[in-house]
Design a protein around this motif. Structure first.
Motif, PDB file in Angstrom:
ATOM      1  N   UNK A  34       0.851  -1.189   0.000  1.00 57.34           N
ATOM      2  CA  UNK A  34       0.000   0.000   0.000  1.00 57.34           C
ATOM      3  C   UNK A  34       0.886   1.237   0.000  1.00 57.34           C
ATOM      4  N   UNK A  35       0.582   2.205  -0.858  1.00 50.55           N
ATOM      5  CA  UNK A  35       1.384   3.405  -0.934  1.00 50.55           C
ATOM      6  C   UNK A  35       1.102   4.287   0.267  1.00 50.55           C
ATOM      7  N   UNK A  36       2.131   5.034   0.680  1.00 54.94           N
ATOM      8  CA  UNK A  36       1.973   5.906   1.822  1.00 54.94           C
ATOM      9  C   UNK A  36       1.221   7.166   1.415  1.00 54.94           C
ATOM     10  N   UNK A  37       0.244   7.601   2.186  1.00 52.31           N
ATOM     11  CA  UNK A  37      -0.474   8.819   1.843  1.00 52.31           C
ATOM     12  C   UNK A  37       0.369  10.046   2.119  1.00 52.31           C
ATOM     13  N   UNK A  38       0.267  11.046   1.232  1.00 57.45           N
ATOM     14  CA  UNK A  38       0.920  12.313   1.498  1.00 57.45           C
ATOM     15  C   UNK A  38       0.047  13.062   2.479  1.00 57.45           C
ATOM     16  N   UNK A  39       0.611  13.460   3.607  1.00 55.25           N
ATOM     17  CA  UNK A  39      -0.215  14.073   4.642  1.00 55.25           C
ATOM     18  C   UNK A  39       0.510  15.219   5.318  1.00 55.25           C
ATOM     19  N   UNK A  40      -0.210  16.291   5.607  1.00 50.73           N
ATOM     20  CA  UNK A  40       0.345  17.404   6.343  1.00 50.73           C
ATOM     21  C   UNK A  40       0.357  17.085   7.837  1.00 50.73           C
TER      22      UNK A  40
ATOM     23  N   UNK B 171      -4.190  -8.947  20.361  1.00 50.21           N
ATOM     24  CA  UNK B 171      -3.977  -7.521  20.121  1.00 50.21           C
ATOM     25  C   UNK B 171      -4.906  -6.966  19.043  1.00 50.21           C
ATOM     26  N   UNK B 172      -5.546  -7.825  18.282  1.00 51.63           N
ATOM     27  CA  UNK B 172      -6.428  -7.350  17.209  1.00 51.63           C
ATOM     28  C   UNK B 172      -7.566  -6.492  17.768  1.00 51.63           C
ATOM     29  N   UNK B 173      -8.034  -6.812  18.972  1.00 52.06           N
ATOM     30  CA  UNK B 173      -9.167  -6.085  19.540  1.00 52.06           C
ATOM     31  C   UNK B 173      -8.763  -4.662  19.948  1.00 52.06           C
ATOM     32  N   UNK B 174      -7.588  -4.550  20.538  1.00 58.45           N
ATOM     33  CA  UNK B 174      -7.085  -3.225  20.901  1.00 58.45           C
ATOM     34  C   UNK B 174      -6.804  -2.405  19.652  1.00 58.45           C
ATOM     35  N   UNK B 175      -6.202  -3.036  18.654  1.00 53.11           N
ATOM     36  CA  UNK B 175      -5.874  -2.335  17.421  1.00 53.11           C
ATOM     37  C   UNK B 175      -7.132  -1.914  16.665  1.00 53.11           C
ATOM     38  N   UNK B 176      -8.186  -2.725  16.762  1.00 56.04           N
ATOM     39  CA  UNK B 176      -9.445  -2.354  16.121  1.00 56.04           C
ATOM     40  C   UNK B 176     -10.005  -1.089  16.771  1.00 56.04           C
ATOM     41  N   UNK B 177      -9.939  -1.011  18.097  1.00 52.60           N
ATOM     42  CA  UNK B 177     -10.388   0.187  18.802  1.00 52.60           C
ATOM     43  C   UNK B 177      -9.553   1.390  18.390  1.00 52.60           C
ATOM     44  N   UNK B 178      -8.245   1.167  18.228  1.00 49.00           N
ATOM     45  CA  UNK B 178      -7.359   2.260  17.824  1.00 49.00           C
ATOM     46  C   UNK B 178      -7.728   2.767  16.434  1.00 49.00           C
ATOM     47  N   UNK B 179      -8.051   1.853  15.531  1.00 50.48           N
ATOM     48  CA  UNK B 179      -8.473   2.241  14.174  1.00 50.48           C
ATOM     49  C   UNK B 179      -9.720   3.112  14.229  1.00 50.48           C
ATOM     50  N   UNK B 180     -10.684   2.678  15.000  1.00 49.36           N
ATOM     51  CA  UNK B 180     -11.935   3.427  15.118  1.00 49.36           C
ATOM     52  C   UNK B 180     -11.696   4.807  15.710  1.00 49.36           C
TER      53      UNK B 180
ATOM     54  N   UNK C 280       4.606   4.401  20.886  1.00 48.06           N
ATOM     55  CA  UNK C 280       6.043   4.323  20.612  1.00 48.06           C
ATOM     56  C   UNK C 280       6.302   3.719  19.236  1.00 48.06           C
ATOM     57  N   UNK C 281       5.535   2.695  18.867  1.00 48.09           N
ATOM     58  CA  UNK C 281       5.675   2.102  17.524  1.00 48.09           C
ATOM     59  C   UNK C 281       5.348   3.128  16.447  1.00 48.09           C
ATOM     60  N   UNK C 282       4.283   3.873  16.671  1.00 50.35           N
ATOM     61  CA  UNK C 282       3.881   4.900  15.710  1.00 50.35           C
ATOM     62  C   UNK C 282       4.933   5.998  15.620  1.00 50.35           C
ATOM     63  N   UNK C 283       5.496   6.372  16.774  1.00 52.16           N
ATOM     64  CA  UNK C 283       6.510   7.421  16.786  1.00 52.16           C
ATOM     65  C   UNK C 283       7.742   7.035  15.993  1.00 52.16           C
ATOM     66  N   UNK C 284       8.201   5.809  16.167  1.00 53.11           N
ATOM     67  CA  UNK C 284       9.381   5.341  15.435  1.00 53.11           C
ATOM     68  C   UNK C 284       9.099   5.261  13.938  1.00 53.11           C
ATOM     69  N   UNK C 285       7.930   4.749  13.584  1.00 57.87           N
ATOM     70  CA  UNK C 285       7.583   4.613  12.172  1.00 57.87           C
ATOM     71  C   UNK C 285       7.408   5.984  11.519  1.00 57.87           C
ATOM     72  N   UNK C 286       6.819   6.912  12.262  1.00 55.40           N
ATOM     73  CA  UNK C 286       6.634   8.257  11.727  1.00 55.40           C
ATOM     74  C   UNK C 286       7.971   8.961  11.527  1.00 55.40           C
TER      75      UNK C 286
ATOM     76  N   UNK D 132      -1.172   2.737   9.200  1.00 53.69           N
ATOM     77  CA  UNK D 132      -0.271   1.790   9.855  1.00 53.69           C
ATOM     78  C   UNK D 132      -0.992   0.937  10.889  1.00 53.69           C
ATOM     79  N   UNK D 133      -1.850   1.557  11.685  1.00 48.09           N
ATOM     80  CA  UNK D 133      -2.590   0.796  12.698  1.00 48.09           C
ATOM     81  C   UNK D 133      -3.538  -0.193  12.020  1.00 48.09           C
ATOM     82  N   UNK D 134      -4.115   0.191  10.889  1.00 47.69           N
ATOM     83  CA  UNK D 134      -4.983  -0.728  10.145  1.00 47.69           C
ATOM     84  C   UNK D 134      -4.179  -1.929   9.647  1.00 47.69           C
ATOM     85  N   UNK D 135      -2.969  -1.669   9.159  1.00 41.24           N
ATOM     86  CA  UNK D 135      -2.105  -2.767   8.707  1.00 41.24           C
ATOM     87  C   UNK D 135      -1.761  -3.699   9.868  1.00 41.24           C
ATOM     88  N   UNK D 136      -1.449  -3.132  11.023  1.00 39.81           N
ATOM     89  CA  UNK D 136      -1.129  -3.958  12.198  1.00 39.81           C
ATOM     90  C   UNK D 136      -2.348  -4.755  12.643  1.00 39.81           C
ATOM     91  N   UNK D 137      -3.513  -4.134  12.554  1.00 37.59           N
ATOM     92  CA  UNK D 137      -4.744  -4.829  12.917  1.00 37.59           C
ATOM     93  C   UNK D 137      -4.976  -6.029  12.002  1.00 37.59           C
TER      94      UNK D 137
END
Length: 213
Positions: A1-7, A31-40, A67-73, A16-21
């Motif tokens: 999946x291509x990365x979205x250009x975002x401000x 962890x799928x349940x926590x990640x699903x909540x994060x997506x929502x 922390x995972x999001x911070x490193x990836x970002x 990214x959270x959707x991919x992890x989910x």
């Protein structure tokens, strides 16, 4: 999946959270349940996020995911040649062993309150902002005129029969007043405060970007 250009980081975090989910769901990991909540939460959050730590307030996003999001970002911004935005220094005082704030510590500025997406308070905030745009800052609108402006923006009814288990969306007005986003005149007419206008403008900006207004 291509990365979205975002401000801002919102669409990146959601991708990214959707991919992890999806990965967790395929493995049937808990962890799928926590990640699903994060997506929502990310889908519904109406304000910009620039730093991963700002997402910790959202349901489903704890320190580990942040922390995972911070490193990836950070890696994504480096690859794109984008400088890290400057984040205001944390104003939370460090506690000493005696429980007192460490020397030089400053009080943390309170985080701005934003009503939950499509809650009663959310709908009332938008309805009052419509009133502000139409009639100006000094106009206080009666409840009977305000409710029809708000109803399209909530899944909770404003008119609930006596004894019903479901609460009225109008209870959100008390929340807005408690958070100093709205004020009343004579007990029966309502308007946004200056802070309420500021928050509403930010919410509207994001909703328009998502083609929801």
């Amino acid at each position: 999946m291509s990365e979205p250009a975002a401000e801002c980081a919102n669409p990146l975090f959601l991708q990214w959270v959707t991919e992890w989910y999806e990965e967790a769901r395929k493995r049937n990991a808990k962890t799928q349940y926590t990640l699903k909540k994060a997506c929502t939460s990310l889908e519904r959050y109406p304000l910009r996020i620039e730093h991963a730590q700002d997402a910790v307030q959202l349901q489903g996003i704890g320190q580990g995911i942040a922390e995972r999001l911070g490193k990836k970002l950070a890696s994504w911004r480096k690859a794109q040649g984008i400088a890290e935005p400057v984040r205001a220094a944390s104003a939370e005082p460090r506690a000493t062993s005696s429980g007192e704030p460490a020397a030089g510590g400053r009080a943390r500025a309170p985080r701005a309150y934003v009503p939950r997406y499509r809650s009663g308070a959310f709908a009332l905030l938008l309805g009052l902002f419509k009133t502000y745009c139409l009639y100006g800052a000094d106009y206080f609108i009666p409840k009977s005129e305000l409710v029809p402006l708000c109803e399209p923006y909530t899944d909770t009814p404003f008119h609930v029969s006596s004894g019903a288990a479901q609460q009225s969306a109008w209870l959100g007005m008390k929340t807005l007043e408690t958070k100093a986003l709205a004020e009343r005149q004579g007990g029966v007419k309502f308007s946004l405060t200056d802070e309420g206008v500021e928050i509403a403008q930010k919410v509207v900006e994001v909703l328009r970007a998502r083609n929801e207004l």
